[in-house]
Design an enzyme around this catalytic site. Structure first.
Site, PDB file in Angstrom:
ATOM      1  N   GLU A 277       0.819  -1.208   0.000  1.00  0.00           N
ATOM      2  CA  GLU A 277       0.000   0.000   0.000  1.00  0.00           C
ATOM      3  C   GLU A 277       0.859   1.267   0.000  1.00  0.00           C
ATOM      4  O   GLU A 277       0.610   2.214   0.745  1.00  0.00           O
ATOM      5  CB  GLU A 277      -0.978  -0.011   1.179  1.00  0.00           C
ATOM      6  CG  GLU A 277      -1.916  -1.219   1.148  1.00  0.00           C
ATOM      7  CD  GLU A 277      -2.970  -1.239   2.248  1.00  0.00           C
ATOM      8  OE1 GLU A 277      -2.749  -0.654   3.314  1.00  0.00           O
ATOM      9  OE2 GLU A 277      -4.034  -1.856   2.010  1.00  0.00           O
ATOM     10  N   ASP A 356      -8.527  -8.951   4.224  1.00  0.00           N
ATOM     11  CA  ASP A 356      -8.308  -7.811   5.095  1.00  0.00           C
ATOM     12  C   ASP A 356      -9.364  -7.708   6.189  1.00  0.00           C
ATOM     13  O   ASP A 356     -10.173  -6.777   6.171  1.00  0.00           O
ATOM     14  CB  ASP A 356      -8.298  -6.531   4.247  1.00  0.00           C
ATOM     15  CG  ASP A 356      -7.681  -5.363   4.986  1.00  0.00           C
ATOM     16  OD1 ASP A 356      -7.111  -5.587   6.063  1.00  0.00           O
ATOM     17  OD2 ASP A 356      -7.780  -4.237   4.485  1.00  0.00           O
ATOM     18  N   GLU A 384     -12.529  -1.982  12.111  1.00  0.00           N
ATOM     19  CA  GLU A 384     -12.572  -1.308  10.816  1.00  0.00           C
ATOM     20  C   GLU A 384     -13.720  -1.804   9.939  1.00  0.00           C
ATOM     21  O   GLU A 384     -14.466  -1.014   9.363  1.00  0.00           O
ATOM     22  CB  GLU A 384     -11.233  -1.509  10.088  1.00  0.00           C
ATOM     23  CG  GLU A 384     -11.227  -0.914   8.686  1.00  0.00           C
ATOM     24  CD  GLU A 384      -9.880  -1.057   7.976  1.00  0.00           C
ATOM     25  OE1 GLU A 384      -8.943  -1.633   8.556  1.00  0.00           O
ATOM     26  OE2 GLU A 384      -9.781  -0.584   6.835  1.00  0.00           O
TER      27      GLU A 384
HETATM   28  O1  GCW Z   1      -7.064  -2.938   6.743  1.00  0.00           O
HETATM   29  C1  GCW Z   1      -6.194  -2.159   5.977  1.00  0.00           C
HETATM   30  C2  GCW Z   1      -6.464  -0.763   6.374  1.00  0.00           C
HETATM   31  C3  GCW Z   1      -5.274   0.150   6.306  1.00  0.00           C
HETATM   32  C4  GCW Z   1      -4.108  -0.509   7.004  1.00  0.00           C
HETATM   33  C5  GCW Z   1      -3.803  -1.822   6.293  1.00  0.00           C
HETATM   34  C6  GCW Z   1      -2.669  -2.611   6.942  1.00  0.00           C
HETATM   35  C7  GCW Z   1      -2.401   0.475   8.337  1.00  0.00           C
HETATM   36  O2  GCW Z   1      -7.534  -0.269   5.608  1.00  0.00           O
HETATM   37  O3  GCW Z   1      -5.635   1.353   6.926  1.00  0.00           O
HETATM   38  O4  GCW Z   1      -2.982   0.298   7.086  1.00  0.00           O
HETATM   39  O5  GCW Z   1      -4.928  -2.648   6.321  1.00  0.00           O
HETATM   40  O6  GCW Z   1      -2.956  -3.593   7.605  1.00  0.00           O
HETATM   41  O7  GCW Z   1      -1.518  -2.259   6.764  1.00  0.00           O
END
Ligand code: GCW
Length: 657
Positions: A277, A356, A384
């Site tokens: 990311e 995720d 989240e």
């Molecule tokens: O779940 C996702 C999130 C990001 C996060 C990423 C990760 C810290 O949307 O905000 O970044 O995973 O785990 O690195």
């Protein structure tokens, strides 16, 4: 000198350590034996309890009492964290080899309450199943323009940082450490894995801030870790490269790490999100993630530190037209070829599912596939994707299912997690710590499951309820929380397909929010059916990443468990589930049921008004209104979307828009 217990700022909720939880301990004659900083912590706890409840505590007395409770260092072979508990002839005895063990033993007695002081108990040894039980904070030092002070934080600001600086007053951090020790957590990483410019400097000129936090947490047996940027030699060291095989880069990390240990002798190590990311990583230099992790492992090794290298590596710039790239495959594809190449003090930190932190995912196939690598499993306590601490969603049953899942022949996920269990914290500077007062249960449950992954989550829930609320509202609280994860699953994305959330902030429904996005999270719904074909025969091949028997179980829509069907298969709306319902009718039924279950939970909560303190009761009651609004929105958007796609009416003729 006994360490005084932290004083909570006015209005801050005592969570699972209210004074009343210490009643049984505080009314006794207690003897404490041994020395060392954590023994002083134990002494401070008992002294405070005695002050409130009339008991007394003595230290290292030579007389034989009588004592009701003896807490002492002495036993051999229990490790630093184990303890034994016995009760004989009116004396309850906790013995440990190390200070942490003694502290955990004291909190065990607190959990037992009066039961610790009645009858006889034969000696029993208690030890954590996992040596590392860690919370990662995604806290920014400086407020980030999009993500704010805490990335994915739903509990106010950071406990550690405020508007670009470390908080001066660390009393609240001490109180946090105390809560964490009471549920068994022994490590914390204090900054976001997305390391922005200000945060990168914590490693060097701002290490003093980290040292101050470490000092506040140390008396509770918690080691401090730091997220670092892989590009630190460039950003902070002025080097032209961060290539992990470059001699100057290696020397820079060795020296930076030596200085960290000068400031924090018991520093735990680094956490790294690399090539993920947008974060920098070894790919830029044509190096592997083993090269990257081993660079930091080598710097930490002389001091006994560990690098936690995250496996959350995938292409977030993919083309939705490309049906061959499957985000679920990414971690396995990147890391399995590296098995056996990581240094002994490198831990590969793997999210529990392949995507995720969705409300329902299969267990990551990576967990069973790297026998020569130390793996830690990462969970997400911050909600989240599970209601953002506005919805009640107690995640204990999900985590327990994950940890008990037999991913390898003869080994559950909990047993395969030899590098420990890690979770993203849900705590912040909110007066209830976690935004939603009932989200405290998730934090507590995580700690207890990290200590014992095979613990019964329902029993852990009752333990949390008993400590936090006492017996009065216990049955009602259990009813509100126990099924809340399944309820949340019912009114959100169906049958394991995931996402369908609003892009960016991830709260609330948006069925097609990510359908044409580069992030790689799709459902492929059309007029005939829905789901992602991840079979080997006709799909992305993801199902083939599992060992036996799971590869076969998931390969076929006939043997795939209902709850994961749309994760693994694209099926027609008329497809018959094992439950006997069609997929479309299942979608309608679960969405109506989910909302009804929220209504029922809200009513149970309303009935507890005289049994719960007013501030907590009011806060939860308000949040239930938002949960209900949001659940109805989810229900109506999901049902309408699939009705419009499929044209199939609800068998029960309920209202769909
Ligand atoms: O779940 C996702 C999130 C990001 C996060 C990423 C990760 C810290 O949307 O905000 O970044 O995973 O785990 O690195």
């Amino acid at each position: 000198m006994p360490l005084p217990v932290p004083v909570l700022p006015e209005g801050v909720d005592p969570a699972w350590l209210p004074p009343a939880a210490f009643r049984a301990v505080g009314g006794r004659r207690t003897l404490i034996r041994g020395s060392g900083p954590l023994v002083e912590t134990v002494h401070g706890e008992v002294a405070e309890a005695c002050r409130r409840f009339g008991g007394r505590v003595v230290r290292d007395a030579s007389d034989d009492g009588p004592y009701d409770l003896v807490l002492g260092l002495g036993a051999d072979g229990l490790g630093d964290e184990g303890f034994t508990l016995a009760r004989e002839g009116g004396t309850t005895t906790v013995t440990a080899s190390g200070g942490r063990g003694l502290l955990y033993g004291l909190f065990h007695v607190v959990r037992l309450g009066e039961a610790a002081f009645t009858g006889e108990r034969s000696r029993r040894t208690h030890r954590p199943a996992l040596a590392l039980r860690m919370l990662d904070h995604w806290d920014n030092v400086a407020v980030h323009p999009v993500m704010g002070q805490v990335e994915r934080g739903y509990a106010g600001g950071s406990l550690f940082w405020e508007d670009g600086r470390a908080r001066g007053d660390l009393e609240r951090v001490r109180a946090y450490g105390r809560l964490l020790a009471a549920c068994g957590i022994n490590a914390i990483s204090v900054n976001n894995v997305n390391v922005h410019a200000t945060e990168a400097r914590l490693l060097t000129d701002r290490i003093g801030d980290v040292a101050a936090i470490a000092g506040a947490l140390r008396p509770y047996g918690i080691r401090t870790h730091l997220s670092v940027s892989f590009a630190a030699p460039l950003l902070l060291g002025g080097l032209p490269t961060a290539d992990p095989l470059d001699g100057a880069v290696r020397a820079w990390w060795a020296e930076a790490t030596r200085r960290v240990y000068e400031a924090i002798p018991d520093f735990g190590g680094y956490v790294v999100k690399a090539d993920s990311e947008g974060q920098p990583g070894p790919f830029a230099y044509g190096r592997s993630h083993a090269d990257g992790a081993n660079l930091l492992a080598a710097a930490l090794e002389p001091f006994g530190g560990t690098v936690h290298w995250r496996a959350f590596v995938y292409d977030h710039r993919q083309d939705w037209r490309d049906r061959t790239t499957d985000r679920a495959r990414a971690a396995y594809d990147h890391f399995v070829p590296l098995d056996g190449r990581f240094a002994p003090n490198a831990v590969l930190q793997v999210k529990h599912g392949p995507m995720d932190f969705q409300v329902r995912e299969p267990v990551s196939p990576l967990i069973g596939a790297m026998p020569r690598t130390r793996l830690a499993v990462e969970l997400q306590v911050t909600q989240e994707y599970t209601g953002q601490q506005r919805h009640v969603c107690w995640l204990g049953p999900m985590w327990s299912d994950v940890l008990g899942f037999p991913i390898e022949p003869g080994a559950s996920v909990g047993e395969s997690a030899r590098g420990g269990l890690v979770a993203v914290s849900n705590a912040g500077d909110d007066p209830f710590w976690t935004g939603h007062p009932l989200a405290q249960a998730n934090l507590y449950t995580f700690g207890r499951l990290a200590w014992r992954p095979d613990a019964d989550p329902g029993a852990v829930l009752d333990e949390w309820i008993g400590l936090t609320y006492g017996p009065g509202p216990a049955a009602g609280l259990h009813a509100v929380l126990d099924g809340s994860w399944r309820t949340y699953e019912k009114y959100t994305a169906p049958l394991g397909v995931g996402f369908m959330v609003q892009p960016g902030h991830h709260y609330g429904p948006s069925v097609d929010g990510y359908e044409y996005s580069p992030w790689g999270t799709y459902h492929f719904a059309d007029r005939d059916g829905v789901g992602v074909d991840r079979s080997v025969a006709t799909g992305t091949g993801y199902a083939g990443q599992y060992g036996k028997p799971w590869a076969e179980v998931y390969e076929s829509a006939d043997s795939c468990p209902d709850e994961l069907l749309l994760f693994f298969h694209h099926v027609s709306y008329a497809h018959l589930l094992a439950s006997g319902k069609t997929v479309i009718q299942h979608i309608y039924d679960t969405h109506f049921e989910g909302v009804e279950e929220v209504e029922a939970a809200r009513d149970v909560w309303a009935g507890l008004v005289d049994l719960v303190d007013p501030a907590r009761h009011r806060r939860v009651a308000e949040l239930f209104e938002e949960q209900l609004r949001s659940a109805r929105e989810w229900r109506d958007q999901i049902n309408s979307y699939f009705f419009r796609k499929s044209g199939v009416p609800d068998a029960h003729g309920r209202r769909i828009y």
